[in-house]
Scaffold this active site. Structure first.
Site, PDB file in Angstrom:
ATOM      1  N   LYS A   1       1.179  -1.505   0.295  1.00  0.00           N
ATOM      2  CA  LYS A   1      -0.032  -0.013  -0.077  1.00  0.00           C
ATOM      3  C   LYS A   1       0.623   1.406  -0.406  1.00  0.00           C
ATOM      4  CE  LYS A   1      -2.187   0.561   3.370  1.00  0.00           C
ATOM      5  NZ  LYS A   1      -2.771   1.798   4.413  1.00  0.00           N
TER       6      LYS A   1
ATOM      7  N   ARG B   1     -10.994   4.520   9.759  1.00  0.00           N
ATOM      8  CA  ARG B   1     -10.257   3.065  10.506  1.00  0.00           C
ATOM      9  C   ARG B   1     -11.471   2.630  11.276  1.00  0.00           C
ATOM     10  NH1 ARG B   1      -7.369   1.284  14.259  1.00  0.00           N
ATOM     11  NH2 ARG B   1      -5.712  -0.450  13.987  1.00  0.00           N
TER      12      ARG B   1
ATOM     13  N   ARG C   1      10.881 -11.925   4.712  1.00  0.00           N
ATOM     14  CA  ARG C   1      11.131 -10.759   5.357  1.00  0.00           C
ATOM     15  C   ARG C   1      12.351 -10.955   6.528  1.00  0.00           C
ATOM     16  NH1 ARG C   1       7.839  -5.024   6.148  1.00  0.00           N
ATOM     17  NH2 ARG C   1       6.910  -6.436   7.535  1.00  0.00           N
TER      18      ARG C   1
ATOM     19  N   ARG D   1      12.513 -11.213  12.108  1.00  0.00           N
ATOM     20  CA  ARG D   1      12.464  -9.907  13.123  1.00  0.00           C
ATOM     21  C   ARG D   1      10.800 -11.201  13.995  1.00  0.00           C
ATOM     22  NH1 ARG D   1      10.202  -4.808  11.470  1.00  0.00           N
ATOM     23  NH2 ARG D   1       8.541  -5.790  10.554  1.00  0.00           N
TER      24      ARG D   1
ATOM     25  N   ARG E   1      -2.869 -10.703  12.877  1.00  0.00           N
ATOM     26  CA  ARG E   1      -2.982  -9.046  12.492  1.00  0.00           C
ATOM     27  C   ARG E   1      -3.102  -8.896  10.985  1.00  0.00           C
ATOM     28  NH1 ARG E   1       3.260  -8.156  10.335  1.00  0.00           N
ATOM     29  NH2 ARG E   1       2.668  -5.883   9.958  1.00  0.00           N
TER      30      ARG E   1
END
Ligand SMILES: [Zn+2]
Length: 221
Positions: free
Chosen positions: A13, A88, A127, A160, A171
């Site tokens: 995004k 939101r 990642r 991470r 999430r």
């Protein structure tokens, strides 16, 4: 032109927001940046937002709405703007709609970058970060030159905590729970769903086409 950009974590995004801002000559405004700017400016709303954010809580709707209202009245928003991260909640979306009407502004073009959960999980679990310089790599799209080692300082790359699969699944659920009702509130017919699983350039083209289609259908925007 008012663009609202929605998409799950890892959908690209941020990259698309930059593309769209350049293409349509409008500022891309993220709520995070807005809060930080307002904090720095030391306005009463900014001070409140700062205190709440530093305590790790969510900024209440009234404060967020107030900060957005101030931001979009700035001269750089005269030709339109892109919002990333706002609204939101459904009450924020309702408030925003009223605000636009009060200011005689057009309805927003709502873009939803849709990426299958399996793709997002694959992207995010690929990642790796350098513990030393904090640079982020992606084993799929931006791998280091030597496997597992930072290009810049030779440190051993790590995964991470945030990028572990269980955390990511959580999430994604949280995102769906939050965003699903907002997209529903805007209505299926007014949300442009764009397949975000393609390459950034292909997604960019698809988003621009979707925006142009909306503009052609309703030139008032
Ligand atoms: Zn490094």
């Amino acid at each position: 032109m008012i663009l609202l950009l929605f998409g799950p974590p890892g959908c690209g995004k941020g990259t698309q927001a930059v593309f769209l801002a350049e293409k349509f000559h409008i500022p891309a405004i993220s709520t995070g940046e807005m809060f930080r700017a307002e904090c720095k400016a030391g306005t009463p709303l900014g001070k409140m937002a700062c205190q709440i954010l530093s305590s790790g809580k969510l900024v209440p709707d009234e404060i967020t709405n107030g900060i957005v209202a101030t931001r979009i009245a700035q001269p750089d928003c005269a030709n339109g703007f892109l919002l990333d991260g706002y609204p939101r909640t459904v009450p924020q979306a309702m408030h925003f709609s009223t605000l636009l009407r009060q200011r005689n502004l057009p309805d927003p073009i709502v873009i939803h970058l849709d990426v299958p959960a399996t793709d997002l999980i694959a992207r995010l679990t690929s990642r790796r970060q350098c513990p030393q310089c904090k640079r982020i790599y992606n084993l799929l799209s931006q791998p280091p030159k030597a496997a597992g080692i930072c290009d810049d300082d030779g440190a051993k790359l790590i995964e991470r905590e945030d990028d572990r699969e269980s955390v990511i699944v959580q999430r994604l659920h949280a995102y769906e729970e939050l965003t699903g009702p907002i997209l529903k509130w805007y209505g299926q017919s007014s949300v442009c769903r764009v397949n975000g699983a393609a390459s950034p350039d292909q997604v960019k083209t698809a988003v621009i086409e979707a925006v142009n289609r909306q503009l052609a259908a309703d030139p008032v925007r």
